[in-house]
Design a protein around this motif. Structure first.
Motif, short mmCIF file in Angstrom:
data_model
loop_
_atom_site.label_atom_id
_atom_site.label_comp_id
_atom_site.label_asym_id
_atom_site.label_seq_id
_atom_site.Cartn_x
_atom_site.Cartn_y
_atom_site.Cartn_z
N MET A 83 0.83 -1.19 0.00
CA MET A 83 0.00 0.00 0.00
C MET A 83 0.88 1.26 0.00
O MET A 83 0.61 2.21 -0.73
CB MET A 83 -0.92 0.02 1.22
N ALA A 84 1.93 1.26 0.80
CA ALA A 84 2.83 2.41 0.85
C ALA A 84 3.50 2.64 -0.50
O ALA A 84 3.69 3.78 -0.93
CB ALA A 84 3.87 2.21 1.95
N ALA A 85 3.85 1.56 -1.19
CA ALA A 85 4.46 1.69 -2.51
C ALA A 85 3.49 2.32 -3.50
O ALA A 85 3.87 3.18 -4.30
CB ALA A 85 4.93 0.32 -3.01
N CYS A 86 2.23 1.94 -3.42
CA CYS A 86 1.21 2.53 -4.30
C CYS A 86 1.04 4.02 -4.01
O CYS A 86 0.94 4.83 -4.94
CB CYS A 86 -0.12 1.81 -4.14
N VAL A 87 1.03 4.39 -2.75
CA VAL A 87 0.90 5.81 -2.38
C VAL A 87 2.13 6.58 -2.85
O VAL A 87 2.03 7.70 -3.36
CB VAL A 87 0.70 5.95 -0.85
N PHE A 88 3.30 5.99 -2.69
CA PHE A 88 4.55 6.62 -3.14
C PHE A 88 4.50 6.90 -4.64
O PHE A 88 4.81 8.00 -5.09
CB PHE A 88 5.74 5.71 -2.79
N VAL A 89 4.09 5.90 -5.42
CA VAL A 89 4.00 6.06 -6.88
C VAL A 89 2.95 7.12 -7.23
O VAL A 89 3.18 7.95 -8.12
CB VAL A 89 3.69 4.71 -7.56
N ALA A 90 1.82 7.12 -6.53
CA ALA A 90 0.78 8.13 -6.80
C ALA A 90 1.29 9.54 -6.51
O ALA A 90 1.05 10.46 -7.30
CB ALA A 90 -0.47 7.83 -5.97
N LEU A 91 2.00 9.70 -5.40
CA LEU A 91 2.57 11.02 -5.08
C LEU A 91 3.58 11.45 -6.13
O LEU A 91 3.60 12.61 -6.55
CB LEU A 91 3.22 11.00 -3.70
N ALA A 92 4.43 10.54 -6.54
CA ALA A 92 5.42 10.86 -7.56
C ALA A 92 4.75 11.25 -8.88
O ALA A 92 5.15 12.22 -9.53
CB ALA A 92 6.37 9.69 -7.76
N ALA A 93 3.74 10.50 -9.27
CA ALA A 93 3.05 10.78 -10.55
C ALA A 93 2.30 12.10 -10.50
O ALA A 93 2.41 12.91 -11.44
CB ALA A 93 2.10 9.64 -10.88
N THR A 94 1.55 12.35 -9.44
CA THR A 94 0.79 13.60 -9.38
C THR A 94 1.71 14.80 -9.20
O THR A 94 1.46 15.87 -9.77
CB THR A 94 -0.25 13.56 -8.25
N GLY A 95 2.77 14.63 -8.45
CA GLY A 95 3.74 15.72 -8.29
C GLY A 95 4.44 16.05 -9.60
O GLY A 95 4.64 17.22 -9.93
N THR A 96 4.79 15.03 -10.35
CA THR A 96 5.43 15.25 -11.64
C THR A 96 4.47 15.92 -12.61
O THR A 96 4.85 16.87 -13.31
CB THR A 96 5.92 13.91 -12.23
N ALA A 97 3.22 15.46 -12.63
CA ALA A 97 2.23 16.09 -13.52
C ALA A 97 2.01 17.55 -13.15
O ALA A 97 1.94 18.42 -14.03
CB ALA A 97 0.91 15.32 -13.45
N SER A 98 1.93 17.83 -11.87
CA SER A 98 1.76 19.21 -11.42
C SER A 98 2.95 20.07 -11.81
O SER A 98 2.80 21.22 -12.23
CB SER A 98 1.55 19.24 -9.90
N THR A 99 4.14 19.50 -11.67
CA THR A 99 5.35 20.24 -12.02
C THR A 99 5.40 20.54 -13.51
O THR A 99 5.72 21.66 -13.91
CB THR A 99 6.60 19.43 -11.62
#
Length: 111
Positions: free
Chosen positions: A18-34
């Protein structure tokens, strides 16, 4: 050293997934926002871009520390060294996030 008893190992493995999924989601949304906010040429030429790149590098480092702790724990080795460093790295990431709220934002023109 931490010992997992009873069903602890299964709980740990479910949490880790679950933590790995959250980590990937944060990375993806942060990258998209950037990508939406930061022109590519501003990544190294502005304070905002440089702070963001340091934050991104530390975020990746925190992920590597988590993976190292997990693999050490699963192999029976001492997971404390990487697990002790990870919260400090995460605290710096939070501080950099706060810094980004006051750094000049090099937004693309709307027209």
């Amino acid at each position: 050293m931490v010992r997992l008893r009873g069903g602890g190992r299964e709980v740990f493995l479910r949490y880790a997934r679950m933590a790995a999924c959250v980590f990937v989601a944060l990375a993806a949304t942060g990258t998209a926002s950037t990508l939406r906010r930061l022109p590519p040429e501003a990544a190294l030429s502005t304070a905002y871009g440089r702070v963001l790149l340091v934050k991104l590098a530390l975020f990746g480092g925190a992920g590597l520390l988590a993976l190292a702790a997990r693999s050490r724990l699963l192999s029976g080795a001492d997971a404390r060294p990487p697990a002790r460093v990870e919260p400090a790295v995460l605290a710096v990431i939070v501080a950099l996030s706060a810094l980004l709220t006051v750094a000049p934002d090099p937004r693309r023109p709307l027209f």
